[in-house]
Design a protein around this motif. Structure first.
Motif, PDB file in Angstrom:
ATOM      1  N   ARG A 132       0.930  -1.016   0.114  1.00  0.00           N
ATOM      2  CA  ARG A 132      -0.093  -0.190  -0.147  1.00  0.00           C
ATOM      3  C   ARG A 132       0.927   1.130   0.128  1.00  0.00           C
ATOM      4  O   ARG A 132       2.082   1.046   0.535  1.00  0.00           O
ATOM      5  CB  ARG A 132      -1.026   0.001   1.371  1.00  0.00           C
ATOM      6  N   ARG A 133       0.267   2.322  -0.476  1.00  0.00           N
ATOM      7  CA  ARG A 133       1.006   3.589  -0.304  1.00  0.00           C
ATOM      8  C   ARG A 133       0.436   4.406   0.822  1.00  0.00           C
ATOM      9  O   ARG A 133      -0.590   4.785   1.055  1.00  0.00           O
ATOM     10  CB  ARG A 133       0.747   4.168  -1.867  1.00  0.00           C
ATOM     11  N   ARG A 134       1.671   4.973   1.443  1.00  0.00           N
ATOM     12  CA  ARG A 134       1.304   5.809   2.751  1.00  0.00           C
ATOM     13  C   ARG A 134       0.986   7.054   2.372  1.00  0.00           C
ATOM     14  O   ARG A 134       1.034   7.743   1.176  1.00  0.00           O
ATOM     15  CB  ARG A 134       2.539   5.625   3.607  1.00  0.00           C
ATOM     16  N   ASP A 135       0.455   8.066   3.239  1.00  0.00           N
ATOM     17  CA  ASP A 135       0.111   9.232   3.049  1.00  0.00           C
ATOM     18  C   ASP A 135       1.272  10.213   2.492  1.00  0.00           C
ATOM     19  O   ASP A 135       1.131  11.095   1.840  1.00  0.00           O
ATOM     20  CB  ASP A 135      -0.533   9.865   4.456  1.00  0.00           C
ATOM     21  N   ASP A 136       2.564   9.782   2.954  1.00  0.00           N
ATOM     22  CA  ASP A 136       3.702  10.485   2.253  1.00  0.00           C
ATOM     23  C   ASP A 136       3.976  10.271   0.961  1.00  0.00           C
ATOM     24  O   ASP A 136       5.183  10.706   0.497  1.00  0.00           O
ATOM     25  CB  ASP A 136       4.875  10.628   3.294  1.00  0.00           C
ATOM     26  N   LEU A 174       6.049   3.663  -0.139  1.00  0.00           N
ATOM     27  CA  LEU A 174       5.257   2.258  -0.348  1.00  0.00           C
ATOM     28  C   LEU A 174       5.410   1.712   1.160  1.00  0.00           C
ATOM     29  O   LEU A 174       6.561   1.839   1.662  1.00  0.00           O
ATOM     30  CB  LEU A 174       5.908   1.354  -1.387  1.00  0.00           C
ATOM     31  N   GLU A 175       4.575   0.811   1.517  1.00  0.00           N
ATOM     32  CA  GLU A 175       4.669   0.134   2.912  1.00  0.00           C
ATOM     33  C   GLU A 175       4.367  -1.203   2.580  1.00  0.00           C
ATOM     34  O   GLU A 175       3.262  -1.615   1.842  1.00  0.00           O
ATOM     35  CB  GLU A 175       3.825   0.701   3.826  1.00  0.00           C
ATOM     36  N   TYR A 176       5.190  -2.246   3.222  1.00  0.00           N
ATOM     37  CA  TYR A 176       4.877  -3.586   2.666  1.00  0.00           C
ATOM     38  C   TYR A 176       4.560  -4.421   4.179  1.00  0.00           C
ATOM     39  O   TYR A 176       5.299  -4.091   5.186  1.00  0.00           O
ATOM     40  CB  TYR A 176       5.943  -4.243   2.298  1.00  0.00           C
ATOM     41  N   GLU A 177       3.711  -5.264   4.034  1.00  0.00           N
ATOM     42  CA  GLU A 177       3.167  -5.912   5.298  1.00  0.00           C
ATOM     43  C   GLU A 177       2.752  -7.379   4.965  1.00  0.00           C
ATOM     44  O   GLU A 177       1.946  -7.654   3.702  1.00  0.00           O
ATOM     45  CB  GLU A 177       1.731  -5.158   5.672  1.00  0.00           C
ATOM     46  N   ILE A 187       6.043  -5.194   9.147  1.00  0.00           N
ATOM     47  CA  ILE A 187       5.549  -3.887   8.286  1.00  0.00           C
ATOM     48  C   ILE A 187       6.935  -3.105   8.060  1.00  0.00           C
ATOM     49  O   ILE A 187       7.607  -2.682   9.382  1.00  0.00           O
ATOM     50  CB  ILE A 187       4.539  -3.019   9.291  1.00  0.00           C
ATOM     51  N   GLY A 240       9.023  -0.354   5.421  1.00  0.00           N
ATOM     52  CA  GLY A 240       9.180   0.623   4.319  1.00  0.00           C
ATOM     53  C   GLY A 240       9.928   0.089   2.968  1.00  0.00           C
ATOM     54  O   GLY A 240      10.480  -0.939   3.041  1.00  0.00           O
ATOM     55  N   GLN A 241       9.740   0.943   2.056  1.00  0.00           N
ATOM     56  CA  GLN A 241      10.224   0.409   0.742  1.00  0.00           C
ATOM     57  C   GLN A 241      11.800   0.534   0.622  1.00  0.00           C
ATOM     58  O   GLN A 241      12.395  -0.205  -0.083  1.00  0.00           O
ATOM     59  CB  GLN A 241       9.805   1.319  -0.323  1.00  0.00           C
TER      60      GLN A 241
END
Length: 341
Positions: free
Chosen positions: A68-72, A75-78, A87, A89-90
């Motif tokens: 998913r793409r964070r507000d900033d 990309l974030e991977y879970e 969880i 970060g890219q």
């Protein structure tokens, strides 16, 4: 293979170990299978305190991953593995995407060709059921009279004993009581099904970009000589190179720092290993590289798993097409940079 600046080391090869549990072959085999079958491949990036990459973790099952793409905008991977939730970060996950270009994930070859693959499976099941459950005699004994049970049993035993099997093919058959032999052939519907199976082998190969001979399908093509060689070169140019380029660019983008790029460090796969099975082509390639000064003797010896020799790190070129007035005249030797000979 990773290329470093010439003023440091001309060329370095990546270690055969990617992490503590896998060799490079094990790691990349899983990565490539994930890209083809799922459209995405993931692995955790292990970094030191200064941000330098020191290892790649065991590849993550793509079916467990949520992106998913964070507000900033990052990309974030879970994913959840053995009851543990991760969880990251890219900058901590290596993500190699299949074709499609979507930052959240690529398309798999299976999803793009699902109809052809589903049809191939359906025909395979239908052909298995047909030849497993169907009655497929090679011929019939036809008679106008009704046979008794004993006569029928005797005729069947005679056929099995004298005429069944390839060793008895062509043996003459004597018939009495007005019997006739009727030869049976495969029906047009069954023949069409068999042709469809052969066509679908080519269809599946077409989706993956693999020459049919590489999966043992040589019905319409030669499996020897230059024809096979040209198909292999075509596979390397139009299929394998594109897939490897996708991996190379993902590694450079996600693993190399700005300082690495400014220093001229690049990542590429060495395809020269594909020449290992062709000694003549390999020797011709090495000769051209050495003659034109593109490679040194020690670089060639390294590719052949041979130890370096003294003086083998200096590129050399042959002198040809000299003026006829200078033929046989010894020319002055220009000193190599750094005072070498």
């Amino acid at each position: 293979m990773m290329d470093w600046p010439a003023d440091k080391v001309e060329r370095k090869s990546v270690s055969a170990l990617v992490n503590a549990d896998q060799t490079a072959l094990d790691f990349w085999e899983f990565i490539c299978a994930s890209v083809e079958l799922h459209g995405n491949a993931y692995a955790e990036v292990i970094r030191a305190g200064n941000g330098r990459v020191i290892a790649l973790g065991v590849p993550i099952n793509p079916e467990l991953m949520a992106v998913r793409r964070r507000d900033d905008g990052a990309l974030e991977y879970e994913w959840v593995d053995q009851g543990v939730r991760h969880i990251l970060g890219q900058d901590r996950v290596l993500h190699i995407r299949g074709f499609g270009g979507n930052p959240l994930g690529g398309l798999s070859t299976l999803s793009a060709g699902r109809q052809s693959f589903g049809l191939a499976q359906a025909i395979e099941r239908a052909s298995g059921d047909t030849f497993r459950n169907g009655v497929r005699p090679s011929g019939l004994l036809k008679t106008a009279d009704t046979l008794t049970i004993d006569q029928r049993r005797l005729a069947e035993e005679l056929l099995q004993e004298k005429f069944a099997g390839a060793i008895n093919a062509g043996r003459p058959m004597l018939l009495d009581r007005g019997m006739d032999w009727v030869q049976l052939s495969i029906s047009p519907e069954d023949a069409q099904m068999l042709q469809s199976r052969a066509f679908l082998v080519e269809e599946v190969c077409r989706f993956f970009g693999v020459p049919p001979f590489m999966v043992g399908h040589t019905e319409k093509t030669t499996s020897w000589g230059t024809g096979l060689e040209q198909q292999t070169l075509g596979f390397q140019k139009f299929t394998l190179r594109r897939r490897l380029k996708r991996i190379e660019q993902a590694l450079e983008k996600q693993l190399l720092s700005v300082a690495d790029r400014l220093a001229g460090i690049t990542i590429e796969f060495n395809l020269e290993g594909l020449l290992r099975g062709d000694s003549a082509a390999r020797a011709s390639f090495y000769q051209q590289m050495l003659t034109n000064g593109v490679m040194t003797i020690n670089e060639v010896r390294r590719l052949e798993n041979l130890p370096p020799v003294e003086g083998g790190d200096v590129p050399r070129m042959q002198m040809q097409n000299v003026p006829i007035t200078q033929a046989g005249v010894e020319l002055p030797v220009t000193p190599a940079p750094g005072g070498g000979n």
